[in-house]
Write a protein that holds these residues in place. Structure first.
Motif, PDB file in Angstrom:
ATOM      1  N   ALA A   1      40.576  53.974  39.261  1.00 17.22           N
ATOM      2  CA  ALA A   1      39.263  53.470  38.856  1.00 17.22           C
ATOM      3  C   ALA A   1      38.613  52.661  39.981  1.00 17.22           C
ATOM      4  O   ALA A   1      39.282  52.192  40.906  1.00 17.22           O
ATOM      5  N   ALA A   2      37.324  52.481  39.854  1.00 17.33           N
ATOM      6  CA  ALA A   2      36.534  51.746  40.840  1.00 17.33           C
ATOM      7  C   ALA A   2      37.097  50.355  41.072  1.00 17.33           C
ATOM      8  O   ALA A   2      37.536  49.672  40.153  1.00 17.33           O
ATOM      9  N   GLY A   3      37.109  49.939  42.334  1.00 23.13           N
ATOM     10  CA  GLY A   3      37.505  48.585  42.689  1.00 23.13           C
ATOM     11  C   GLY A   3      38.957  48.415  43.095  1.00 23.13           C
ATOM     12  O   GLY A   3      39.312  47.394  43.665  1.00 23.13           O
ATOM     13  N   TYR A   4      39.812  49.401  42.799  1.00 24.99           N
ATOM     14  CA  TYR A   4      41.221  49.259  43.158  1.00 24.99           C
ATOM     15  C   TYR A   4      41.437  49.614  44.629  1.00 24.99           C
ATOM     16  O   TYR A   4      40.906  50.595  45.124  1.00 24.99           O
TER      17      TYR A   4
ATOM     18  N   ILE B   1      38.931  43.471  38.703  1.00 20.08           N
ATOM     19  CA  ILE B   1      38.714  44.734  38.009  1.00 20.08           C
ATOM     20  C   ILE B   1      37.319  44.665  37.401  1.00 20.08           C
ATOM     21  O   ILE B   1      36.971  43.677  36.740  1.00 20.08           O
ATOM     22  N   PRO B   2      36.487  45.679  37.652  1.00 24.54           N
ATOM     23  CA  PRO B   2      35.114  45.617  37.130  1.00 24.54           C
ATOM     24  C   PRO B   2      35.079  45.317  35.632  1.00 24.54           C
ATOM     25  O   PRO B   2      35.853  45.873  34.850  1.00 24.54           O
TER      26      PRO B   2
ATOM     27  N   GLY C   1      43.244  51.288  34.002  1.00 27.57           N
ATOM     28  CA  GLY C   1      44.136  52.244  33.352  1.00 27.57           C
ATOM     29  C   GLY C   1      45.400  51.593  32.826  1.00 27.57           C
ATOM     30  O   GLY C   1      45.409  50.421  32.453  1.00 27.57           O
ATOM     31  N   ALA C   2      46.466  52.376  32.802  1.00 27.35           N
ATOM     32  CA  ALA C   2      47.741  51.926  32.232  1.00 27.35           C
ATOM     33  C   ALA C   2      48.271  50.700  32.979  1.00 27.35           C
ATOM     34  O   ALA C   2      47.981  50.491  34.157  1.00 27.35           O
ATOM     35  N   ASP C   3      49.040  49.886  32.278  1.00 27.31           N
ATOM     36  CA  ASP C   3      49.644  48.690  32.877  1.00 27.31           C
ATOM     37  C   ASP C   3      50.471  49.061  34.107  1.00 27.31           C
ATOM     38  O   ASP C   3      51.128  50.107  34.133  1.00 27.31           O
TER      39      ASP C   3
ATOM     40  N   THR D   1      48.946  43.740  33.093  1.00 25.77           N
ATOM     41  CA  THR D   1      47.845  44.370  32.365  1.00 25.77           C
ATOM     42  C   THR D   1      46.654  44.511  33.304  1.00 25.77           C
ATOM     43  O   THR D   1      46.266  43.551  33.966  1.00 25.77           O
ATOM     44  N   LEU D   2      46.084  45.701  33.345  1.00 15.52           N
ATOM     45  CA  LEU D   2      44.983  45.978  34.268  1.00 15.52           C
ATOM     46  C   LEU D   2      43.674  46.143  33.500  1.00 15.52           C
ATOM     47  O   LEU D   2      42.976  47.138  33.607  1.00 15.52           O
ATOM     48  N   GLU D   3      43.323  45.109  32.727  1.00 12.16           N
ATOM     49  CA  GLU D   3      42.147  45.163  31.868  1.00 12.16           C
ATOM     50  C   GLU D   3      40.881  44.750  32.610  1.00 12.16           C
ATOM     51  O   GLU D   3      40.935  44.035  33.617  1.00 12.16           O
ATOM     52  N   ALA D   4      39.751  45.199  32.082  1.00  9.51           N
ATOM     53  CA  ALA D   4      38.447  44.915  32.680  1.00  9.51           C
ATOM     54  C   ALA D   4      38.235  43.412  32.849  1.00  9.51           C
ATOM     55  O   ALA D   4      38.584  42.619  31.985  1.00  9.51           O
ATOM     56  N   GLY D   5      37.685  43.020  34.008  1.00  9.63           N
ATOM     57  CA  GLY D   5      37.343  41.637  34.296  1.00  9.63           C
ATOM     58  C   GLY D   5      38.473  40.802  34.866  1.00  9.63           C
ATOM     59  O   GLY D   5      38.260  39.692  35.327  1.00  9.63           O
TER      60      GLY D   5
END
Length: 154
Positions: free
Chosen positions: A57-60, A95-96, A103-105, A131-135
């Motif tokens: 995803a974007a930003g990684y 993370i945006p 995505g997945a952890d 956890t790779l959650e938004a924000g």
């Protein structure tokens, strides 16, 4: 197959090379980048590390652990007694906030000698999933990334 005994000095040199501290080595070409993975690494028939699934995803982006000719970039401490630990915090970009995250952890890590592409030169499991959650900003706090080449006792 014969058992091999390796000195602490050699284990330290290998770890320093893997983390970008080693100079004039063939391991990692003097650069080291940390990657996150949602899958466990394995070996293919040629002995190469495979199975790494980085976020797409974007930003990684992989994070620099060190360039051997630039001391200001070194995130890991010098290896001692076959172990090295991050001397500074390692920050991945935020993370945006608009989206579903990366995505997945992340359950595993890998070290590459290149910022993009390439083949991992080392990999392992994280102590606990991230956890790779938004924000979210992924931060590996000082002392939380520890790599070791331990002696095996009989």
């Amino acid at each position: 197959m014969a058992e091999i005994y390796v000195s602490a000095e050699l284990r330290n040199k290998i770890l320093d090379a893997l983390t970008g501290r080693g100079k004039n080595t063939q391991i990692g070409a003097g650069a080291a980048y940390l990657a996150l993975s949602s899958t466990a690494p394995s070996y293919n028939a040629s002995g190469e590390i495979t199975g790494i699934t980085e976020p797409t995803a974007a930003g990684y982006a992989r994070r620099l652990l060190g360039l051997s000719d630039q001391s200001a970039t070194l995130e890991m401490g010098a290896a001692y007694a076959g172990q090295t630990t991050n001397a500074d915090e390692i920050h991945f970009d935020q993370i945006p906030a608009n989206g579903s995250g990366w995505g997945a952890d992340a359950t595993h890590w890998a070290i590459y000698s290149t910022k993009t592409g390439g083949t991992p030169i080392a990999a392992g499991a994280l102590t606990s999933a991230i956890t790779l959650e938004a924000g979210k900003v992924v931060i590996i706090h000082r002392g939380d990334l520890s790599l070791s080449m331990n002696l095996v006792s009989a």
